[in-house]
Structures are given as structure tokens and as C-alpha cells.
Motif scaffolding. Sequence first.
Motif, PDB file in Angstrom:
ATOM      1  N   LEU A  12      -9.125   1.682 -24.429  1.00 50.84           N
ATOM      2  CA  LEU A  12      -9.965   1.008 -23.440  1.00 50.84           C
ATOM      3  C   LEU A  12      -9.417  -0.381 -23.114  1.00 50.84           C
ATOM      4  N   ALA A  13      -8.875  -1.056 -24.131  1.00 52.43           N
ATOM      5  CA  ALA A  13      -8.237  -2.348 -23.891  1.00 52.43           C
ATOM      6  C   ALA A  13      -7.007  -2.176 -23.005  1.00 52.43           C
ATOM      7  N   VAL A  14      -6.236  -1.119 -23.246  1.00 51.35           N
ATOM      8  CA  VAL A  14      -5.069  -0.835 -22.398  1.00 51.35           C
ATOM      9  C   VAL A  14      -5.518  -0.617 -20.955  1.00 51.35           C
ATOM     10  N   LEU A  15      -6.598   0.124 -20.771  1.00 49.82           N
ATOM     11  CA  LEU A  15      -7.131   0.371 -19.427  1.00 49.82           C
ATOM     12  C   LEU A  15      -7.540  -0.943 -18.765  1.00 49.82           C
ATOM     13  N   ARG A  16      -8.237  -1.803 -19.505  1.00 56.17           N
ATOM     14  CA  ARG A  16      -8.671  -3.110 -18.995  1.00 56.17           C
ATOM     15  C   ARG A  16      -7.470  -3.976 -18.616  1.00 56.17           C
ATOM     16  N   ILE A  17      -6.482  -4.020 -19.512  1.00 57.03           N
ATOM     17  CA  ILE A  17      -5.291  -4.834 -19.255  1.00 57.03           C
ATOM     18  C   ILE A  17      -4.523  -4.280 -18.054  1.00 57.03           C
ATOM     19  N   PRO A  94     -16.727  -9.187 -19.131  1.00 54.18           N
ATOM     20  CA  PRO A  94     -17.782  -8.508 -18.363  1.00 54.18           C
ATOM     21  C   PRO A  94     -17.988  -9.130 -16.981  1.00 54.18           C
ATOM     22  N   VAL A  95     -17.860 -10.440 -16.901  1.00 50.33           N
ATOM     23  CA  VAL A  95     -17.993 -11.131 -15.615  1.00 50.33           C
ATOM     24  C   VAL A  95     -16.871 -10.680 -14.680  1.00 50.33           C
ATOM     25  N   ALA A  96     -15.648 -10.648 -15.199  1.00 48.44           N
ATOM     26  CA  ALA A  96     -14.502 -10.221 -14.392  1.00 48.44           C
ATOM     27  C   ALA A  96     -14.646  -8.765 -13.956  1.00 48.44           C
ATOM     28  N   LEU A  97     -15.139  -7.917 -14.838  1.00 41.85           N
ATOM     29  CA  LEU A  97     -15.290  -6.501 -14.485  1.00 41.85           C
ATOM     30  C   LEU A  97     -16.344  -6.301 -13.399  1.00 41.85           C
ATOM     31  N   VAL A  98     -17.459  -7.008 -13.497  1.00 45.01           N
ATOM     32  CA  VAL A  98     -18.502  -6.896 -12.467  1.00 45.01           C
ATOM     33  C   VAL A  98     -17.989  -7.472 -11.143  1.00 45.01           C
ATOM     34  N   ALA A  99     -17.346  -8.643 -11.192  1.00 43.45           N
ATOM     35  CA  ALA A  99     -16.810  -9.255  -9.973  1.00 43.45           C
ATOM     36  C   ALA A  99     -15.744  -8.363  -9.337  1.00 43.45           C
ATOM     37  N   LEU A 103     -15.845  -6.669  -5.675  1.00 44.45           N
ATOM     38  CA  LEU A 103     -14.774  -6.911  -4.702  1.00 44.45           C
ATOM     39  C   LEU A 103     -14.158  -5.591  -4.244  1.00 44.45           C
ATOM     40  N   ASN A 104     -13.934  -4.663  -5.173  1.00 44.34           N
ATOM     41  CA  ASN A 104     -13.401  -3.360  -4.783  1.00 44.34           C
ATOM     42  C   ASN A 104     -14.369  -2.614  -3.868  1.00 44.34           C
ATOM     43  N   LEU A 105     -15.649  -2.709  -4.143  1.00 40.32           N
ATOM     44  CA  LEU A 105     -16.629  -2.050  -3.275  1.00 40.32           C
ATOM     45  C   LEU A 105     -16.653  -2.681  -1.883  1.00 40.32           C
ATOM     46  N   LEU A 106     -16.500  -4.019  -1.818  1.00 38.25           N
ATOM     47  CA  LEU A 106     -16.400  -4.669  -0.513  1.00 38.25           C
ATOM     48  C   LEU A 106     -15.165  -4.199   0.246  1.00 38.25           C
ATOM     49  N   TYR A 107     -14.025  -4.155  -0.457  1.00 37.69           N
ATOM     50  CA  TYR A 107     -12.794  -3.665   0.160  1.00 37.69           C
ATOM     51  C   TYR A 107     -12.965  -2.210   0.614  1.00 37.69           C
ATOM     52  N   MET A 123     -10.417   3.952  -7.351  1.00 40.71           N
ATOM     53  CA  MET A 123      -9.917   4.044  -8.720  1.00 40.71           C
ATOM     54  C   MET A 123     -10.098   2.727  -9.469  1.00 40.71           C
ATOM     55  N   MET A 124      -9.852   1.608  -8.800  1.00 41.22           N
ATOM     56  CA  MET A 124     -10.052   0.317  -9.456  1.00 41.22           C
ATOM     57  C   MET A 124     -11.532   0.107  -9.782  1.00 41.22           C
ATOM     58  N   ALA A 125     -12.418   0.510  -8.879  1.00 45.98           N
ATOM     59  CA  ALA A 125     -13.861   0.394  -9.138  1.00 45.98           C
ATOM     60  C   ALA A 125     -14.266   1.278 -10.314  1.00 45.98           C
ATOM     61  N   LEU A 126     -13.733   2.491 -10.365  1.00 50.94           N
ATOM     62  CA  LEU A 126     -14.044   3.396 -11.472  1.00 50.94           C
ATOM     63  C   LEU A 126     -13.566   2.820 -12.809  1.00 50.94           C
ATOM     64  N   ILE A 127     -12.358   2.282 -12.829  1.00 49.27           N
ATOM     65  CA  ILE A 127     -11.834   1.678 -14.058  1.00 49.27           C
ATOM     66  C   ILE A 127     -12.712   0.496 -14.465  1.00 49.27           C
ATOM     67  N   SER A 128     -13.121  -0.321 -13.505  1.00 48.72           N
ATOM     68  CA  SER A 128     -14.007  -1.446 -13.820  1.00 48.72           C
ATOM     69  C   SER A 128     -15.302  -0.967 -14.453  1.00 48.72           C
ATOM     70  N   LEU A 129     -15.881   0.072 -13.884  1.00 54.74           N
ATOM     71  CA  LEU A 129     -17.143   0.599 -14.394  1.00 54.74           C
ATOM     72  C   LEU A 129     -16.981   1.144 -15.809  1.00 54.74           C
ATOM     73  N   VAL A 130     -15.943   1.936 -16.037  1.00 51.25           N
ATOM     74  CA  VAL A 130     -15.696   2.501 -17.370  1.00 51.25           C
ATOM     75  C   VAL A 130     -15.430   1.382 -18.371  1.00 51.25           C
ATOM     76  N   ALA A 131     -14.585   0.424 -18.009  1.00 52.89           N
ATOM     77  CA  ALA A 131     -14.256  -0.678 -18.914  1.00 52.89           C
ATOM     78  C   ALA A 131     -15.486  -1.535 -19.218  1.00 52.89           C
ATOM     79  N   LEU A 132     -16.366  -1.687 -18.246  1.00 51.10           N
ATOM     80  CA  LEU A 132     -17.590  -2.451 -18.455  1.00 51.10           C
ATOM     81  C   LEU A 132     -18.547  -1.708 -19.384  1.00 51.10           C
ATOM     82  N   LEU A 133     -18.833  -0.456 -19.076  1.00 55.74           N
ATOM     83  CA  LEU A 133     -19.795   0.305 -19.864  1.00 55.74           C
ATOM     84  C   LEU A 133     -19.293   0.613 -21.275  1.00 55.74           C
ATOM     85  N   ALA A 134     -17.980   0.685 -21.441  1.00 57.45           N
ATOM     86  CA  ALA A 134     -17.393   0.932 -22.765  1.00 57.45           C
ATOM     87  C   ALA A 134     -17.132  -0.370 -23.527  1.00 57.45           C
ATOM     88  N   MET A 135     -17.500  -1.506 -22.909  1.00 59.60           N
ATOM     89  CA  MET A 135     -17.327  -2.822 -23.540  1.00 59.60           C
ATOM     90  C   MET A 135     -15.885  -3.023 -24.011  1.00 59.60           C
TER      91      MET A 135
END
Length: 150
Positions: A12-17, A94-99, A103-107, A123-135
Motif C-alpha cells: 500500500l505504501a508502494v501504491l501511495r508513493i 490523508p489530506v494529500a489523498l483527499v485533495a 483534483l482528479n474528480l475535477l479534472y 485510475m488516480m482517483a481510485l488509487i487515492s481512494l484505496v490508499a486513503l481507506l487502507a490508511m
Amino acid sequence: MQTIWLGGAEWLAVLRIGLGLWWLESWRHKDKKGWFEHGTGIAWAADVAGKHRWTAVRTGFQRIVAPRPKVMAHLVVYAELALGLGLVVGFLTPVALVAGLLLNLLYLVLMIHDWAEQGQNAMMALISLVALLAMSWQTWSLDEAIGLFL
């Protein structure tokens, strides 16, 4: 959970990075001089918004972005840099993932007609959501090191 090579938290850290590196690449390849001095990015977005099928997008762009093109250019460019750095080092994750998700949803909404952009932003929005919910900040992050968001 069984994984190969790394544990689940590390993957999950690899995904976030990786998402952070994607934001950094988005920032790196932007023509900053064009964006800041000539308004190319906002002019392009204005053209896209002006032809948009949804009235709310056209109206919203005209009311919020069009009157402040320089501020918006800086906001977009530096937001992508801040998102990338925050996700790579895991600071205020978490702030970066929500932001980033917002931003991806706006784009995504702005570029509803562009299939290539749709795929990238979805895909970027999905990764953000997974990374956020998986902490995903629980491993390999400054947040973990200083005890934020435990």
C-alpha cells in the motif's frame, strides 16, 4: 493476507508513493513559463470548459476560474507538486489523498470528452481512494515516523 516479497502495508505504501510520483511527473512536464507567464494551461481549460456539454461546468469555470487565471495557474501547478511530495514522503498523507482525489474528480469532470484523460484521472482517483481507506501512511511515511494519523 498473503503477499509476495513485501507485506500488505508495504504494498500500500508502494501504491501511495507511485501515485505521488505520478503527481510529480504531472508537475514536472508542465511548461511552467507557459502556465505562469502566458496562461496556456488555463486558456486550454477555458476552451475545454467553454465547449463542455454540462452547463454547470461552463458556468462554474466562468465564475471561479476565468476571473483569476494567474491565481488558478499557480494553484494547479503547485497543488500537483505538493500532492506529489506529500504522497512520496508520506506527510499529511490523508489530506494529500483527499485533495488529490478531489483534483482528479475535477479534472475528470472537466475533460469528460477526452478518453485518455478519463482513464488517467479515474485510475488516480481510485488509487487515492484505496490508499486513503487502507490508511497507506502507516508504513514508510513521515506521518508514521512522527505519529500523525495513527
